[in-house]
Design a protein around this motif. Structure first.
Motif, PDB file in Angstrom:
ATOM      1  N   MET A 167       0.831  -1.201   0.000  1.00 19.70           N
ATOM      2  CA  MET A 167       0.000   0.000   0.000  1.00 19.70           C
ATOM      3  C   MET A 167       0.868   1.254   0.000  1.00 19.70           C
ATOM      4  O   MET A 167       1.955   1.272   0.550  1.00 19.70           O
ATOM      5  CB  MET A 167      -0.924   0.022   1.218  1.00 19.70           C
ATOM      6  CG  MET A 167      -1.963  -1.097   1.233  1.00 19.70           C
ATOM      7  SD  MET A 167      -2.958  -1.109   2.745  1.00 19.70           S
ATOM      8  CE  MET A 167      -3.887   0.393   2.511  1.00 19.70           C
ATOM      9  N   THR A 168       0.361   2.282  -0.610  1.00 16.83           N
ATOM     10  CA  THR A 168       1.101   3.529  -0.745  1.00 16.83           C
ATOM     11  C   THR A 168       1.317   4.222   0.588  1.00 16.83           C
ATOM     12  O   THR A 168       0.513   4.111   1.513  1.00 16.83           O
ATOM     13  CB  THR A 168       0.346   4.486  -1.689  1.00 16.83           C
ATOM     14  OG1 THR A 168       1.129   5.665  -1.900  1.00 16.83           O
ATOM     15  CG2 THR A 168      -1.000   4.890  -1.101  1.00 16.83           C
ATOM     16  N   ASP A 169       2.426   4.952   0.705  1.00 19.22           N
ATOM     17  CA  ASP A 169       2.625   5.828   1.851  1.00 19.22           C
ATOM     18  C   ASP A 169       1.884   7.139   1.616  1.00 19.22           C
ATOM     19  O   ASP A 169       1.657   7.555   0.476  1.00 19.22           O
ATOM     20  CB  ASP A 169       4.115   6.121   2.043  1.00 19.22           C
ATOM     21  CG  ASP A 169       4.840   5.008   2.781  1.00 19.22           C
ATOM     22  OD1 ASP A 169       4.164   4.076   3.256  1.00 19.22           O
ATOM     23  OD2 ASP A 169       6.078   5.078   2.875  1.00 19.22           O
ATOM     24  N   VAL A 170       1.517   7.805   2.714  1.00 16.52           N
ATOM     25  CA  VAL A 170       0.833   9.092   2.651  1.00 16.52           C
ATOM     26  C   VAL A 170       1.827  10.173   3.067  1.00 16.52           C
ATOM     27  O   VAL A 170       2.374  10.135   4.173  1.00 16.52           O
ATOM     28  CB  VAL A 170      -0.397   9.116   3.577  1.00 16.52           C
ATOM     29  CG1 VAL A 170      -1.022  10.511   3.599  1.00 16.52           C
ATOM     30  CG2 VAL A 170      -1.419   8.077   3.118  1.00 16.52           C
ATOM     31  N   VAL A 171       2.072  11.120   2.180  1.00 13.91           N
ATOM     32  CA  VAL A 171       3.067  12.156   2.441  1.00 13.91           C
ATOM     33  C   VAL A 171       2.416  13.527   2.528  1.00 13.91           C
ATOM     34  O   VAL A 171       1.344  13.772   1.959  1.00 13.91           O
ATOM     35  CB  VAL A 171       4.170  12.164   1.360  1.00 13.91           C
ATOM     36  CG1 VAL A 171       4.931  10.839   1.362  1.00 13.91           C
ATOM     37  CG2 VAL A 171       3.589  12.443  -0.023  1.00 13.91           C
ATOM     38  N   VAL A 172       3.078  14.417   3.235  1.00 11.11           N
ATOM     39  CA  VAL A 172       2.620  15.802   3.380  1.00 11.11           C
ATOM     40  C   VAL A 172       3.438  16.670   2.436  1.00 11.11           C
ATOM     41  O   VAL A 172       4.665  16.728   2.543  1.00 11.11           O
ATOM     42  CB  VAL A 172       2.790  16.294   4.819  1.00 11.11           C
ATOM     43  CG1 VAL A 172       2.241  17.713   4.960  1.00 11.11           C
ATOM     44  CG2 VAL A 172       2.104  15.363   5.807  1.00 11.11           C
ATOM     45  N   GLY A 220       7.225  15.323   5.187  1.00 11.08           N
ATOM     46  CA  GLY A 220       7.135  14.227   6.142  1.00 11.08           C
ATOM     47  C   GLY A 220       6.013  13.296   5.743  1.00 11.08           C
ATOM     48  O   GLY A 220       5.345  13.503   4.721  1.00 11.08           O
ATOM     49  N   ARG A 221       5.807  12.263   6.554  1.00  9.76           N
ATOM     50  CA  ARG A 221       4.763  11.284   6.273  1.00  9.76           C
ATOM     51  C   ARG A 221       3.745  11.251   7.408  1.00  9.76           C
ATOM     52  O   ARG A 221       4.119  11.308   8.582  1.00  9.76           O
ATOM     53  CB  ARG A 221       5.368   9.888   6.114  1.00  9.76           C
ATOM     54  CG  ARG A 221       6.111   9.671   4.811  1.00  9.76           C
ATOM     55  CD  ARG A 221       6.822   8.316   4.792  1.00  9.76           C
ATOM     56  NE  ARG A 221       7.273   7.979   3.440  1.00  9.76           N
ATOM     57  CZ  ARG A 221       8.336   8.492   2.861  1.00  9.76           C
ATOM     58  NH1 ARG A 221       9.071   9.367   3.533  1.00  9.76           N
ATOM     59  NH2 ARG A 221       8.682   8.158   1.631  1.00  9.76           N
ATOM     60  N   ALA A 231       9.906   9.566  14.885  1.00 11.79           N
ATOM     61  CA  ALA A 231       8.451   9.630  14.805  1.00 11.79           C
ATOM     62  C   ALA A 231       7.900  10.414  15.977  1.00 11.79           C
ATOM     63  O   ALA A 231       8.478  10.444  17.063  1.00 11.79           O
ATOM     64  CB  ALA A 231       7.863   8.220  14.791  1.00 11.79           C
ATOM     65  N   ALA A 232       6.760  11.064  15.750  1.00  7.55           N
ATOM     66  CA  ALA A 232       6.058  11.789  16.808  1.00  7.55           C
ATOM     67  C   ALA A 232       4.572  11.502  16.701  1.00  7.55           C
ATOM     68  O   ALA A 232       4.029  11.346  15.601  1.00  7.55           O
ATOM     69  CB  ALA A 232       6.309  13.285  16.700  1.00  7.55           C
ATOM     70  N   PHE A 291       3.447  10.941  12.840  1.00  9.75           N
ATOM     71  CA  PHE A 291       4.214  11.540  11.744  1.00  9.75           C
ATOM     72  C   PHE A 291       5.661  11.042  11.789  1.00  9.75           C
ATOM     73  O   PHE A 291       6.250  10.906  12.865  1.00  9.75           O
ATOM     74  CB  PHE A 291       4.211  13.058  11.849  1.00  9.75           C
ATOM     75  CG  PHE A 291       2.862  13.683  11.629  1.00  9.75           C
ATOM     76  CD1 PHE A 291       2.414  13.971  10.344  1.00  9.75           C
ATOM     77  CD2 PHE A 291       2.036  13.990  12.696  1.00  9.75           C
ATOM     78  CE1 PHE A 291       1.173  14.540  10.128  1.00  9.75           C
ATOM     79  CE2 PHE A 291       0.798  14.571  12.503  1.00  9.75           C
ATOM     80  CZ  PHE A 291       0.362  14.844  11.217  1.00  9.75           C
ATOM     81  N   THR A 292       6.226  10.790  10.613  1.00 12.85           N
ATOM     82  CA  THR A 292       7.634  10.431  10.514  1.00 12.85           C
ATOM     83  C   THR A 292       8.312  11.315   9.491  1.00 12.85           C
ATOM     84  O   THR A 292       7.665  12.044   8.740  1.00 12.85           O
ATOM     85  CB  THR A 292       7.802   8.950  10.084  1.00 12.85           C
ATOM     86  OG1 THR A 292       7.253   8.787   8.762  1.00 12.85           O
ATOM     87  CG2 THR A 292       7.101   8.010  11.049  1.00 12.85           C
ATOM     88  N   LYS A 293       9.637  11.239   9.455  1.00 14.54           N
ATOM     89  CA  LYS A 293      10.400  12.009   8.466  1.00 14.54           C
ATOM     90  C   LYS A 293      10.034  11.562   7.061  1.00 14.54           C
ATOM     91  O   LYS A 293       9.644  10.423   6.864  1.00 14.54           O
ATOM     92  CB  LYS A 293      11.904  11.828   8.697  1.00 14.54           C
ATOM     93  CG  LYS A 293      12.427  12.576   9.930  1.00 14.54           C
ATOM     94  CD  LYS A 293      13.931  12.473   9.998  1.00 14.54           C
ATOM     95  CE  LYS A 293      14.497  13.232  11.186  1.00 14.54           C
ATOM     96  NZ  LYS A 293      14.217  14.679  11.141  1.00 14.54           N
TER      97      LYS A 293
END
Length: 412
Positions: A1-6, A260-261, A393-394, A410-412
């Motif tokens: 599955m795809t990652d979701v990025v900002v 970030g993701r 991660a946070a 959220f991650t880098k």
């Protein structure tokens, strides 16, 4: 599955009229809380005369004719979304081809209270002037889906417009639903967040009667005190935060900058009390655990929690207990509401942005007004000065009346 990025973000808050000024003010330890202004303040003579009003009024940003056709919560949503859309590199000229297929573009923007100011104002006009004085735009201005609908019109989003309403968890829940849309492959881009602008007599009176607001009228900037032994309630605020989320493949193909993701989400409910959180923090802990699980990480990967911590006597300690239950003792905490006040439906999105920037920039803003930490908060809370800390991660927490729990990772 795809990652979701900002790929983009925007905000208008009590600390600044955009995301950058809000972030800078937060790191500088500034407060957005002050004495409330407005005609209704003297009229009602309520015991709470402080709030966190916008640093930049929408009237200074939006054309007058456009502003008059929107409720204030719609105005702040549009302002934040415009910034996010431009920041993501998706804004194009009038004759240029759009960078995303409109049918693959969705909006998820919620509000906790909605257009109550419009409802009250128009009801006053009906009572004093009769039917002919009521605006034909009354319903579009007061409806809870108004902010999302206005943003969809701005960017020509035809892939769905959604409007979650989960009180103080709304903004975070909107980002979680955007995550689900993207993971399911239904769309390529989602403009998501939360908005609130309802500092008025009835909301203040209602919160006063519920005994949730600080009454430090003589010291507004010191009123919001998350985790502090002297806390006596939250400070009502207004504002909006919006993120542009994309499927990573789509963002890569168009050469977007990734900040970030959004790697994991957790949505749970307490089923405990209409306003009070479960004192054991079970539902909140499950939300954090779900965010970690969906991200494919472990609790040890999470070095920071951006807390909901509203500055209420029961809620702050309960959240700390839930964090220890879900993550252990190692995460470093902060609570932006000390500076921002409580933006209700906008809080989760604005604070989600803060968590994202903390991970991206490796710095955690200090919790304002934390002079003496409550002994029930047995965790490391950043106070005094921002703390530089490299983060993998946070987690961002948002909890709302009705037992809504939303955690974002959220991650880098």
């Amino acid at each position: 599955m795809t990652d979701v990025v900002v790929t983009g973000y925007g905000a208008t808050t009590p600390l600044g009229g955009d995301a950058a000024s809000t972030w800078d003010a937060l790191l500088a330890g500034k407060s957005g809380v002050g004495t409330t202004t407005g005609e209704w303040v003297d009229k009602h003579d309520l015991p709470v005369k402080i709030s966190a009003q916008l640093a930049v009024d929408p009237s200074e940003v939006l054309p007058r004719v456009q502003a008059r056709r929107m409720d204030r919560c719609e105005q702040v949503a549009v302002i934040a979304a415009r910034e996010a859309w431009s920041h993501a590199g998706l804004a194009v000229g009038k004759d240029e081809e759009p960078r995303v297929d409109p049918t693959r573009l969705a909006v998820v923007i919620g509000t906790g209270i909605g257009g109550a100011v419009t409802l009250l104002d128009q009801d006053d006009l009906l009572e004093t002037g009769g039917l002919r004085k009521v605006s034909p735009l009354t319903v579009p201005m007061l409806m809870p889906n108004g902010p999302a609908a206005m943003v969809s019109l701005e960017i020509n989003a035809q892939g769905g417009v959604h409007s979650p309403a989960s009180a103080c968890a709304t903004g975070a829940e909107a980002l979680a639903w955007a995550y689900r849309l993207l993971k399911a492959g239904e769309v390529d881009v989602v403009v998501a967040g939360g908005a609130e602008a309802c500092i008025t007599g009835i909301t203040v009176a209602g919160f006063v009667q519920a005994r949730t607001l600080s009454q430090r009228n003589d010291a507004p900037e010191a009123a919001s005190r998350p985790f502090d032994t002297g806390r006596d309630g939250f400070v009502l605020g207004e504002g909006a935060g919006v993120l542009v989320l994309e499927r990573e493949e789509f963002a890569t193909a168009r050469g977007a900058t990734v900040h970030g993701r959004l790697a994991g989400i957790g949505l749970t409910s307490d089923a405990y009390h209409i306003t009070g959180p479960d004192p054991e923090g079970t539902g909140q802990a499950r939300a954090m655990e779900a965010a970690i699980r969906t991200a494919g990480l472990t609790a040890s990967d999470v070095g920071h929690v951006n807390c909901h911590a509203t500055s209420t006597v029961v809620g702050d300690v309960g959240e700390a207990r839930a964090i220890r239950k879900a993550l252990g003792d190692h995460p470093v905490l902060t609570a932006p509401k000390g500076a921002l006040g409580h933006l209700v439906g906008g809080a989760g999105a604005v604070e989600g942005l803060v968590a994202l920037l903390s991970v991206r920039d490796g710095i955690i803003p200090a919790t304002l007004n934390l002079d003496e930490k409550d002994p029930g908060v047995e965790l490391d809370v950043v106070a005094g000065e921002p703390r530089k800390l490299e983060l993998t991660a946070a987690v961002n927490n948002s909890f709302g009346f009705g037992g809504h729990n939303a955690s974002l990772l959220f991650t880098k």
